[in-house]
Design a protein around this motif. Structure first.
Motif, short mmCIF file in Angstrom:
data_model
loop_
_atom_site.label_atom_id
_atom_site.label_comp_id
_atom_site.label_asym_id
_atom_site.label_seq_id
_atom_site.Cartn_x
_atom_site.Cartn_y
_atom_site.Cartn_z
N VAL A 145 -3.39 3.69 0.58
CA VAL A 145 -3.35 3.08 1.87
C VAL A 145 -4.65 2.06 2.19
CG1 VAL A 145 -3.89 3.40 4.41
CG2 VAL A 145 -2.43 4.99 3.05
N LEU A 146 -5.83 2.17 1.54
CA LEU A 146 -6.73 1.14 1.22
C LEU A 146 -6.31 0.05 0.56
CD1 LEU A 146 -9.72 0.40 2.01
CD2 LEU A 146 -10.30 1.67 0.02
N LEU A 147 -5.76 0.14 -0.72
CA LEU A 147 -5.31 -0.75 -1.49
C LEU A 147 -4.23 -1.62 -0.90
CD1 LEU A 147 -4.83 0.69 -5.06
CD2 LEU A 147 -6.64 -0.86 -4.23
N SER A 148 -3.46 -1.01 -0.05
CA SER A 148 -2.40 -1.65 0.65
C SER A 148 -2.93 -2.81 1.78
CB SER A 148 -1.36 -0.78 1.29
OG SER A 148 -1.89 -0.10 2.38
N LEU A 149 -4.14 -2.39 2.25
CA LEU A 149 -4.76 -3.24 3.30
C LEU A 149 -5.07 -4.61 2.64
CD1 LEU A 149 -6.86 -0.58 5.20
CD2 LEU A 149 -4.71 -1.30 5.96
N PHE A 150 -5.30 -4.56 1.28
CA PHE A 150 -5.70 -5.66 0.48
C PHE A 150 -4.66 -6.41 -0.11
CE2 PHE A 150 -9.81 -3.47 1.15
CZ PHE A 150 -10.49 -4.07 1.29
N GLY A 151 -3.46 -5.86 0.20
CA GLY A 151 -2.07 -6.46 -0.48
C GLY A 151 -1.67 -5.99 -1.97
N TYR A 152 -2.27 -4.88 -2.13
CA TYR A 152 -2.06 -4.41 -3.69
C TYR A 152 -0.99 -3.38 -3.56
CZ TYR A 152 -6.46 -6.80 -5.25
OH TYR A 152 -7.20 -7.68 -5.67
N GLU A 153 -0.35 -3.14 -4.53
CA GLU A 153 0.83 -2.22 -4.88
C GLU A 153 0.27 -0.59 -4.99
OE1 GLU A 153 3.88 -2.57 -4.22
OE2 GLU A 153 3.85 -4.66 -3.93
N PRO A 154 0.91 0.39 -4.52
CA PRO A 154 0.38 1.62 -4.55
C PRO A 154 0.13 1.78 -6.05
CG PRO A 154 2.15 1.68 -3.09
CD PRO A 154 2.13 0.34 -3.85
N VAL A 155 -0.70 2.78 -6.68
CA VAL A 155 -0.90 3.12 -8.12
C VAL A 155 -0.63 4.57 -8.26
CG1 VAL A 155 -2.91 2.86 -9.89
CG2 VAL A 155 -2.66 1.24 -8.18
N LYS A 156 -0.11 4.70 -9.60
CA LYS A 156 -0.01 6.12 -9.93
C LYS A 156 -1.13 6.50 -10.74
CE LYS A 156 5.01 6.28 -9.65
NZ LYS A 156 6.30 6.55 -10.58
N TRP A 157 -2.22 7.03 -10.22
CA TRP A 157 -3.51 7.17 -10.66
C TRP A 157 -3.58 8.11 -11.85
CZ3 TRP A 157 -7.38 3.99 -8.81
CH2 TRP A 157 -7.24 3.34 -7.78
N THR A 158 -2.69 9.33 -11.83
CA THR A 158 -2.73 9.99 -12.92
C THR A 158 -1.53 9.81 -13.95
OG1 THR A 158 -1.29 11.55 -11.72
CG2 THR A 158 -3.49 11.84 -11.42
N SER A 159 -0.95 8.75 -13.75
CA SER A 159 0.10 8.46 -14.98
C SER A 159 -0.49 7.46 -15.93
CB SER A 159 1.16 8.18 -14.32
OG SER A 159 1.87 8.77 -13.41
N GLY A 160 -1.52 6.57 -15.69
CA GLY A 160 -1.88 5.69 -16.55
C GLY A 160 -3.26 6.04 -17.58
N ALA A 161 -3.38 5.63 -18.67
CA ALA A 161 -4.57 5.73 -19.35
C ALA A 161 -5.87 5.37 -18.79
CB ALA A 161 -4.44 5.46 -20.90
N GLY A 162 -5.75 3.93 -18.43
CA GLY A 162 -7.02 3.74 -17.47
C GLY A 162 -7.36 4.18 -16.50
#
Length: 302
Positions: A145-162
């Protein structure tokens, strides 16, 4: 009466040679039973094939398998990356915060000390559950939700290595920041204030005092924190487990201890798990001995 006192004073507990060993015996017994014995047993088991109801020696087959195991190398690489990032955060940041908290100009010092130390009293499982809620993969997760306020797409946090590594490092930093601050605070309070007063008389600024007085005199504490942080980084298990359990996508959360647990208690290959444990012990011991040598801890004082 005098003879009785002499007899009592001549007892083993009153002997200057025997009494010290009596007082340290609980530690020695505990160390032998709960540390030395498991290490020796693991070393012996690493040369065995252990299945329910049957145990036999197979030589170095477990180690031969370990050398060719790509999952083990992935676990080592993940553990090394995790340790590197935690050291990069949990050494300089607590040091700087401890300097601020030790300053006479700092207001509400006790409040900030308590606030920063509270996470260390919180269960890592509870902390991990909170982090999973904050960094959820759904669009309505707080961080997305916080990222969407800055125009970013939702992130699948537990799916990426980084992003997965970021979650583990963030959780560890949140948990152990206060502990390392306490270590550095204890070291700062042992530095004589006269040294800073003399530097003030010579016109030294805050940065000069920090790099020429604080850091050199905090070397023993820094080496200690570095040593336990290296061990803590490599033996990390819970931070990964609370996010993925023992099976993470593409092994992004696989660590050495996690792989040891998986092989020993899920696949019931205790012999191979013991070989992983022995390799883990040798690796951490070698790295810590190297950093102690580089930091000059083995050099004799002139």
């Amino acid at each position: 009466m005098t003879a009785g006192r002499r007899k009592l004073s001549g007892g083993a507990l009153h002997s200057r040679k025997v009494a010290p060993y009596v007082f340290v015996s609980p530690f020695i017994i505990t160390f032998l039973m709960f540390q030395m014995y498991p290490i020796i047993s693991s070393f012996i088991m690493s040369f065995q094939e252990i299945v329910p109801g049957d145990t036999k020696f197979i030589g170095v087959q477990n180690y031969s398998k370990l050398v060719q195991d790509q999952h083990f190398y992935t676990a080592v690489w993940n553990s090394m990356r995790y340790t590197f990032w935690t050291l990069l955060i949990l050494l300089p940041v607590p040091l700087v915060l401890a300097v601020f908290l030790n300053s006479t100009k700092m207001v509400a010092k006790n409040f900030f000390r308590s606030t920063l130390f509270i996470p260390a009293l919180t269960s890592i499982v509870v902390g991990g559950a909170i982090f999973r809620l904050i960094f959820g993969e759904l669009e309505n997760a707080p961080m997305n939700v916080l990222l969407s306020l800055f125009g970013y797409e939702p992130v699948k946090w537990t799916s990426g290595a980084g992003t997965g590594m970021f979650l583990m490092v963030a959780l560890a930093s949140w948990r152990w920041m206060g502990v390392n601050i306490i270590y550095f605070l204890s070291g700062l309070q042992s530095i004589p204030n006269e040294l800073y007063e003399a530097a003030d008389m010579d016109g030294a600024n805050a940065f000069t005092k920090f790099f020429n007085i604080t850091i050199p005199l905090l070397k023993p504490v820094t080496v200690y924190v570095l040593t336990i942080s290296i061990f803590g980084g490599f033996h990390m298990f819970t931070e990964s487990y609370v996010f993925w359990g023992t099976k993470s996508p593409s092994d992004i959360g696989l660590t050495i201890v996690g792989y040891l647990y998986q092989q020993s208690f899920e696949f019931f290959d205790m012999g191979y798990g013991s070989a992983i444990g022995v390799a883990f012990l040798v690796l951490v011991l070698a790295i810590n001995l190297l950093q102690l040598f580089v930091s000059g801890q083995f050099r004799k004082e002139a």
